[in-house]
Design an enzyme around this catalytic site. Structure first.
Site, PDB file in Angstrom:
ATOM      1  N   HIS A  22       1.010  -1.231   0.410  1.00  5.69           N
ATOM      2  CA  HIS A  22      -0.234   0.157  -0.005  1.00  5.69           C
ATOM      3  C   HIS A  22       0.452   0.994  -0.046  1.00  5.69           C
ATOM      4  O   HIS A  22       0.164   2.329  -0.298  1.00  5.69           O
ATOM      5  CB  HIS A  22      -1.016  -0.248   1.119  1.00  5.69           C
ATOM      6  CG  HIS A  22      -0.485   0.643   2.420  1.00  5.69           C
ATOM      7  ND1 HIS A  22       0.023  -0.880   3.455  1.00  5.69           N
ATOM      8  CD2 HIS A  22       0.330   1.398   3.147  1.00  5.69           C
ATOM      9  CE1 HIS A  22       0.322   0.074   4.805  1.00  5.69           C
ATOM     10  NE2 HIS A  22       0.506   1.171   4.221  1.00  5.69           N
TER      11      HIS A  22
ATOM     12  N   ASP B 151       0.042  -7.427   1.636  1.00  5.77           N
ATOM     13  CA  ASP B 151       0.516  -6.227   1.856  1.00  5.77           C
ATOM     14  C   ASP B 151       2.241  -6.120   1.454  1.00  5.77           C
ATOM     15  O   ASP B 151       2.306  -5.893   2.770  1.00  5.77           O
ATOM     16  CB  ASP B 151      -0.026  -5.520   2.716  1.00  5.77           C
ATOM     17  CG  ASP B 151       0.109  -4.115   2.785  1.00  5.77           C
ATOM     18  OD1 ASP B 151       0.713  -3.535   1.311  1.00  5.77           O
ATOM     19  OD2 ASP B 151       0.118  -3.071   4.091  1.00  5.77           O
TER      20      ASP B 151
ATOM     21  N   SER C 278       4.667   2.699   8.305  1.00  6.24           N
ATOM     22  CA  SER C 278       4.212   1.522   6.705  1.00  6.24           C
ATOM     23  C   SER C 278       5.603   1.226   6.667  1.00  6.24           C
ATOM     24  O   SER C 278       5.726   1.966   5.749  1.00  6.24           O
ATOM     25  CB  SER C 278       2.851   2.185   6.081  1.00  6.24           C
ATOM     26  OG  SER C 278       1.975   1.827   6.357  1.00  6.24           O
TER      27      SER C 278
END
Length: 254
Positions: A69, A115, A208
């Site tokens: 992402h 992910d 992230s």
């Protein structure tokens, strides 16, 4: 957005989060951690665009692993990878461009399953404060302590990201316990691993795409969470389940 509150854990900018976020949103920050040093985190890199920053880990001198992402629907020309520095955006960082982005074919932006993405750098990344990290082959047993590092904000009430890298030590949760607390909010698959000390220590991202490390190996990739240092743990991509894909990707495109 996943539901009304669940969000992938992007850092919105070098200096602050998006202004329209609320305190009930996922917060990209390390809570209850400590100031760290790149000399102890030589595998840690920054994956940055003009709007946001993520973390990543150097697997070889040319390959970086991060969250899908972080790079999904981002123009490759906008991305930069920085290594060898403890300070966010430091001028002395080793900077590289990205020649190739490979996102796991089963990545789902709604469920956040798989992910993970592989980044092929335009040149080798090397230097005195740069090193690689091995991909773990076995999952971390529940209850074991892992380390997550990144440049997220260090205060739940702060909207600024940290200038200096921080780390946090947190316990891994049993998958069933994580599935139970997330029931009705998000499905926790076998490709995910959860970790946090509720209400006290939480990456709630740890940036992230950033690393979760156990016994010197990369065991997780920061993926998503719900609020920060709450009763819900942060969720990470489980590296042992995606290791074969990543190794095959490097072999195919190197």
């Amino acid at each position: 957005m996943i539901g009304s509150q669940l969000l992938p854990l992007l850092l919105a900018s070098v200096w602050s989060l998006e202004a329209n976020q609320t305190s009930s949103d996922i917060q990209p920050r390390i809570i209850g951690g400590y100031v760290s040093d790149i000399r102890d985190l030589k595998y840690l890199v920054q994956v940055s665009s003009a709007k946001e920053i993520c973390g990543g880990s150097l697997i070889t001198t040319r390959w970086v692993i991060t969250a899908a992402h972080c790079v999904d629907r981002v123009r490759i020309a906008e991305l930069r990878v920085y290594g060898g520095t403890s300070v966010q955006g430091a001028q002395n960082a080793i900077q590289r461009l990205i020649d190739l982005i490979v996102i796991h074919p089963k990545f789902n932006s709604k469920t956040m399953n798989m992910d993970v993405a592989a980044l092929y750098l335009n040149e080798d990344m090397s230097g005195g404060q740069v090193d690689t990290i091995a991909l773990a082959t076995r999952p971390v047993p529940p209850g074991r302590l892992v380390k997550v590092s990144g440049w997220g904000a260090v205060n739940p009430k702060s909207s600024e990201t940290a200038r200096h890298v921080h780390s946090v030590i947190i316990p891994v949760w049993p998958r069933r316990a994580c599935q139970a607390v997330y029931r009705g909010k998000q499905f926790i698959s076998s490709n995910m691993i959860c970790a946090a000390k509720p209400y006290e220590r939480d990456s709630c991202d740890g940036d992230s795409g950033g690393p979760m490390v156990y016994q010197g190996e990369l065991v997780g990739i920061v993926s998503f969470g719900f609020q920060c240092a709450s009763r819900l743990p942060g969720v990470y991509t489980n590296v042992p389940t995606i290791r074969r894909w990543f190794m095959a990707t490097m072999a195919e495109y190197s």
